[in-house]
Design an enzyme around this catalytic site. Sequence first.
Site, PDB file in Angstrom:
ATOM      1  N   SER A 160       0.854  -1.166   0.052  1.00 45.72           N
ATOM      2  CA  SER A 160       0.034  -0.016   0.052  1.00 45.72           C
ATOM      3  C   SER A 160       0.938   1.228  -0.055  1.00 45.72           C
ATOM      4  O   SER A 160       1.617   1.505  -0.766  1.00 45.72           O
ATOM      5  CB  SER A 160      -0.807   0.000   1.061  1.00 45.72           C
ATOM      6  OG  SER A 160      -1.980   0.935   1.031  1.00 45.72           O
ATOM      7  N   ASP A 204      -9.740  -3.598  -5.357  1.00 44.36           N
ATOM      8  CA  ASP A 204      -9.060  -2.888  -4.246  1.00 44.36           C
ATOM      9  C   ASP A 204      -9.833  -1.720  -4.066  1.00 44.36           C
ATOM     10  O   ASP A 204     -10.122  -1.045  -5.069  1.00 44.36           O
ATOM     11  CB  ASP A 204      -7.681  -2.692  -4.432  1.00 44.36           C
ATOM     12  CG  ASP A 204      -6.592  -2.255  -3.389  1.00 44.36           C
ATOM     13  OD1 ASP A 204      -7.304  -1.518  -2.655  1.00 44.36           O
ATOM     14  OD2 ASP A 204      -5.619  -2.704  -3.370  1.00 44.36           O
ATOM     15  N   HIS A 243      -7.958  -4.998  -1.340  1.00 40.42           N
ATOM     16  CA  HIS A 243      -6.850  -4.528  -0.512  1.00 40.42           C
ATOM     17  C   HIS A 243      -6.126  -5.368   0.177  1.00 40.42           C
ATOM     18  O   HIS A 243      -4.897  -5.558   0.458  1.00 40.42           O
ATOM     19  CB  HIS A 243      -7.024  -3.237  -0.091  1.00 40.42           C
ATOM     20  CG  HIS A 243      -5.927  -2.240   0.475  1.00 40.42           C
ATOM     21  ND1 HIS A 243      -5.107  -1.562  -0.691  1.00 40.42           N
ATOM     22  CD2 HIS A 243      -5.295  -1.884   1.369  1.00 40.42           C
ATOM     23  CE1 HIS A 243      -4.038  -1.011  -0.080  1.00 40.42           C
ATOM     24  NE2 HIS A 243      -4.216  -1.087   1.225  1.00 40.42           N
TER      25      HIS A 243
END
Length: 719
Positions: free
Chosen positions: A566, A651, A691
């Site tokens: 991330s 995501d 995610h």
Amino acid sequence: MLPASNQPIMKKTGLFLISTLTLHSMTHAQLPTAPKAAIKPKELTIHGQTRIDNYYYLNQRENPEVISYLKAENEYLEQVLAPVKSLREKLFEEMKGRIKQQDESVPYKEGTYYYYTKYVTGGEYPIYCRKKGSLTGSEEVMFDGNTLAKGHPYYNLGGYEISDNEELAIFAEDTVSRRLYTLRVKNLKTGQIYPEAIPNTEAGSFAWAADNKTLFYIRKDPQTLLGYQVYRHVLGTDPKQDVLVYEEADNQFYLGLYRMKSKKYVAIASDHNGVATEYRLLDAKTPTGQFTVFLPREKGHEYDIVHFANKFYVRTNWKAENFRLMEVTEGKTTDRAAWKEIIPHRPDVMLANMDVFVNHLVLGERKAGLTNIRVINQKTKADEYLDFGEPAYVAGIGYNPDFNTNVLRFGYSSLTTPSSTFDYNMDTKQKTLLKQQEVLGGFDKNNYVSERVYATARDGVKVPISLVYRKGTRKDGSAPLLQYSYGSYGYSTDPGFSSTRLSLLDRGFIYAIAHIRGGQEMGRRWYEDGKMLKKKNTFNDFVDCSEFLVKNKYTSSDKLFAMGGSAGGLLMGAVINQAPQLYRGVVAAVPFVDVVTTMLDETIPLTTGEFEEWGNPKEKKYYDYMLSYSPYDNVEKKAYPNLLVTTGLHDSQVQYWEPAKWVAKLRTMKTNTNPGQETQLLLHTNMEAGHGGASGRFQALKEVALEYAFMLNLVGVQQ
């Protein structure tokens, strides 16, 4: 896969051209032909400057050609990593084998019930249970995740909340991994799930009123994914008739909603990402009443509150960068002159969190990069710090729903100690281990060593590094090493235990966590010095830690690996642009790499709430600074290390097209493509997840096995 006939077939779309015959006939010494995304230039102009984005079109999620391209990348990855297919399977089974399949959490008591979570053999998902009166009572299954997940490639139960009469439960489900949860209510006595289903809600952000029929929840914008409205719902009524009780007008604020520990108030929390906080409270006994502001928002002022008896404890950074603790009587909260200081500000200690009991106050603190738990006797004013006795660890206050107890539940873990749950008698000082994560397969913590060292960054700042390795691992530069960091949002990467990590340590790897600026390990200033116009400190710290580890012979540059996900994926992108020669390989998970374009598009989920982390590129000073480090914009014609990039089609935090575009651009720019000098550049898209990757405790291990096999293969380990 080749068709059964093995006849040559050419697959062709507007995005890529790849010959399956070539792949089939390649030798082991050759890399298969990688898919290449078509170049379709798009001009992006702001501040009198035009950037050309050749792969902007990859954001077309519904375009069959885009999906075909992502699938082709997945196929290419499988072909490149074919030599370690058996290693991936072995790693998966090995990591799965360390997990106790039939397991239970430590129960906690709330109301008249004991609540706990359990897993059954072969089950991917937790089962949420309770027993009334005592632990010898009959078991009630509230939610069976394995049953609820049937028919869904992805499933997540986003929390639950029990009504005051203990008969009803709010719960929320996501079956797409887009973090848009559908809220439901279950009657725990009859097993009936009520017919109303409320879509697009926030996980965990819901609360019962005291009447056992009224509930509050947050609704999210399905485009931006921001929670921005709070509604009141009455059981048995049409959700279309729900009453809007609050709407957040500033799209830079995130909303939270919960029932306070005292049960007296329903609280709405508005948080501006490390810049400002505002709470609104409603007496739970008057659900149709008006929410009142605890203290109006003010730029630069953050605070948290805990209600007890007739007062509030307030953790605040008002005139206190590292926070201090104050208290204020009900009815006087908006008058800061009425606030009384309990714990003063300390420049070397950050007050991270707190919990309140009838006779004790418990503080979670950070000092010198480590977490501490401090217990204060409210009557005698005597205080003490719990001693943990290891050089690198993480300890935290657990879930303690009861005020009227002298027993504190807390959690502990270290790089060598599995996750542990303790009860601590705050009067007798007795500490009782209730449960330690059982690691199967012959694990012995005495076979591993942890260290805490400090690297000096280029500006003279000392950066902590936590390390763990198997006893006997040589520190002469010969060991492979994986260096991990995150370094954003004030999120601290604490040195906790991982049973999956043992698969690397047992194969000779050293694992290092670099506690770089942008996190909050060393206090609030550590975070402030790693964000906005100081963001490059984060990247510099990571590179300087890498050079320290090489210089001190923990590893060498031909065996050094880096990993981040991330915002940590942004870190990976910036690092390989700055110092690609330092690393043998890099794993960038769901990486936020197209910083400028994303931050200029307020329709992309969660963008507006990020302005105080990265800056708003509509202002030129932030645009110029972000452009100077944005990984996608700074890809150059040069040699890059081996790279594994992972993403999820759904995501919600970092859109899949950022890593896809980044890989496509790197393919055309990296120069180490000659025979004998090729480096792997691999993209894996989970077509069914978001995610957080795959759902389920075992399926997620397949993604870890992929990452580990990628690295192990590069250092010649295929077993």
